[in-house]
Design a protein around this motif. Sequence first.
Motif, short mmCIF file in Angstrom:
data_model
loop_
_atom_site.label_atom_id
_atom_site.label_comp_id
_atom_site.label_asym_id
_atom_site.label_seq_id
_atom_site.Cartn_x
_atom_site.Cartn_y
_atom_site.Cartn_z
N VAL A 268 0.98 -1.16 -0.08
CA VAL A 268 0.05 0.21 0.13
C VAL A 268 0.97 1.22 -0.06
O VAL A 268 1.61 1.51 1.07
CB VAL A 268 -0.94 0.28 1.13
CG1 VAL A 268 -1.82 1.33 1.26
CG2 VAL A 268 -1.77 -1.24 1.18
N LYS A 269 0.89 1.71 -1.16
CA LYS A 269 1.54 2.94 -1.27
C LYS A 269 0.96 4.49 -1.01
O LYS A 269 1.75 5.68 -0.89
CB LYS A 269 2.31 3.33 -2.62
CG LYS A 269 3.34 2.03 -2.83
CD LYS A 269 3.90 1.77 -4.13
CE LYS A 269 4.63 0.72 -4.53
NZ LYS A 269 5.21 -0.35 -3.52
N VAL A 270 -0.17 4.50 -1.08
CA VAL A 270 -0.99 5.77 -0.65
C VAL A 270 -1.05 6.08 0.70
O VAL A 270 -1.11 5.32 1.44
CB VAL A 270 -2.38 5.70 -1.19
CG1 VAL A 270 -2.63 5.27 -2.71
CG2 VAL A 270 -3.16 4.48 -0.58
N ARG A 271 -0.79 7.28 0.97
CA ARG A 271 -0.62 7.83 2.30
C ARG A 271 -1.68 9.21 2.42
O ARG A 271 -1.46 9.85 3.48
CB ARG A 271 0.83 8.22 2.56
CG ARG A 271 1.68 7.01 2.61
CD ARG A 271 1.36 6.39 3.94
NE ARG A 271 2.19 5.02 3.99
CZ ARG A 271 1.82 3.74 3.60
NH1 ARG A 271 0.99 3.56 2.86
NH2 ARG A 271 2.74 2.95 3.71
N SER A 272 -2.41 9.61 1.60
CA SER A 272 -3.37 10.44 1.51
C SER A 272 -4.60 10.08 0.87
O SER A 272 -4.61 9.40 -0.15
CB SER A 272 -2.64 11.81 1.02
OG SER A 272 -2.36 11.80 -0.36
N VAL A 273 -5.99 10.68 1.25
CA VAL A 273 -7.00 10.55 0.35
C VAL A 273 -6.84 10.79 -1.30
O VAL A 273 -7.39 10.21 -2.01
CB VAL A 273 -8.10 11.34 1.01
CG1 VAL A 273 -9.27 11.25 -0.17
CG2 VAL A 273 -8.28 11.05 2.37
N SER A 274 -6.26 11.72 -1.41
CA SER A 274 -5.88 12.28 -3.05
C SER A 274 -5.13 11.34 -3.64
O SER A 274 -5.14 11.29 -4.96
CB SER A 274 -5.61 13.77 -3.05
OG SER A 274 -3.95 13.73 -2.45
N GLU A 275 -4.37 10.65 -3.28
CA GLU A 275 -3.56 9.63 -3.75
C GLU A 275 -4.27 8.37 -4.23
O GLU A 275 -3.74 7.41 -4.95
CB GLU A 275 -2.26 9.17 -2.93
CG GLU A 275 -1.34 10.19 -2.76
CD GLU A 275 -0.11 9.60 -1.73
OE1 GLU A 275 -0.07 8.81 -1.41
OE2 GLU A 275 0.73 10.80 -1.59
N ILE A 276 -5.39 8.00 -3.64
CA ILE A 276 -6.00 6.96 -3.86
C ILE A 276 -6.79 7.08 -5.30
O ILE A 276 -7.48 7.91 -5.59
CB ILE A 276 -7.47 6.75 -2.87
CG1 ILE A 276 -6.75 6.48 -1.42
CG2 ILE A 276 -8.10 5.45 -3.33
CD1 ILE A 276 -7.61 6.47 -0.41
N PRO A 277 -6.20 6.29 -6.11
CA PRO A 277 -6.89 6.37 -7.62
C PRO A 277 -8.29 5.82 -7.69
O PRO A 277 -8.94 5.33 -6.86
CB PRO A 277 -6.02 5.18 -8.31
CG PRO A 277 -5.65 4.23 -7.38
CD PRO A 277 -5.58 5.01 -6.06
N ASP A 278 -8.95 6.37 -8.87
CA ASP A 278 -10.40 6.15 -9.16
C ASP A 278 -10.45 4.55 -9.41
O ASP A 278 -9.48 4.09 -9.58
CB ASP A 278 -10.70 6.93 -10.34
CG ASP A 278 -11.05 8.38 -10.02
OD1 ASP A 278 -11.16 8.75 -8.75
OD2 ASP A 278 -10.78 9.37 -11.14
N SER A 279 -11.70 4.16 -9.34
CA SER A 279 -11.86 3.06 -9.69
C SER A 279 -11.42 2.38 -11.07
O SER A 279 -11.38 3.30 -11.99
CB SER A 279 -13.56 2.66 -9.89
OG SER A 279 -13.78 1.30 -10.16
N LEU A 280 -10.89 1.10 -11.28
CA LEU A 280 -10.57 0.78 -12.50
C LEU A 280 -11.31 -0.05 -13.21
O LEU A 280 -10.74 -0.75 -14.29
CB LEU A 280 -8.91 -0.12 -12.19
CG LEU A 280 -7.86 0.60 -11.54
CD1 LEU A 280 -7.02 -0.38 -11.11
CD2 LEU A 280 -7.57 1.79 -12.31
#
Length: 145
Positions: free
Chosen positions: A121-133
């Motif tokens: 898990v590399k995301v560390r902020s809400v804005s880093e979470i990608p949209d659905s694939l």
Amino acid sequence: MQDSPDPLEYLDARIIGPESATWDDGLAQAVLDDEANSEVPHFAKLLSYFLAAVMVGTDFVYGYWLYPGEVWPPPIVCADTEGTLFAVSGASLAEALLANCEDDAEVALLGQWFTNLGLSVKVRSVSEIPDSLVRMDPEILEREL
């Protein structure tokens, strides 16, 4: 935040499956009950592409969307208490669960907890979470069925 570095406990999430001992006759069992779902043909067909993995609280079941032609690893979708499947943000199950967090500090802490458990898990902020694939949105497919 809780003292225990268990992100699933913090998120009120339980790993589920057909052999799961965590069922409580709630949403998870309803989503996974093949006999009951066979009575509604379009729902049974829709669920044939859904591999349930985690129940959050008593309202949501997150799982993998195995519709033909989807990306690999499979995107994450969610089923709610209304029997609706919908696409959610995140490129992995852990990221989809983190998408429900309210702030970056919570995402960073839970992301680190997941990493400590061996998940990438590399995301560390809400804005880093990608949209659905998701390529074939389950809500669109349900309307087509």
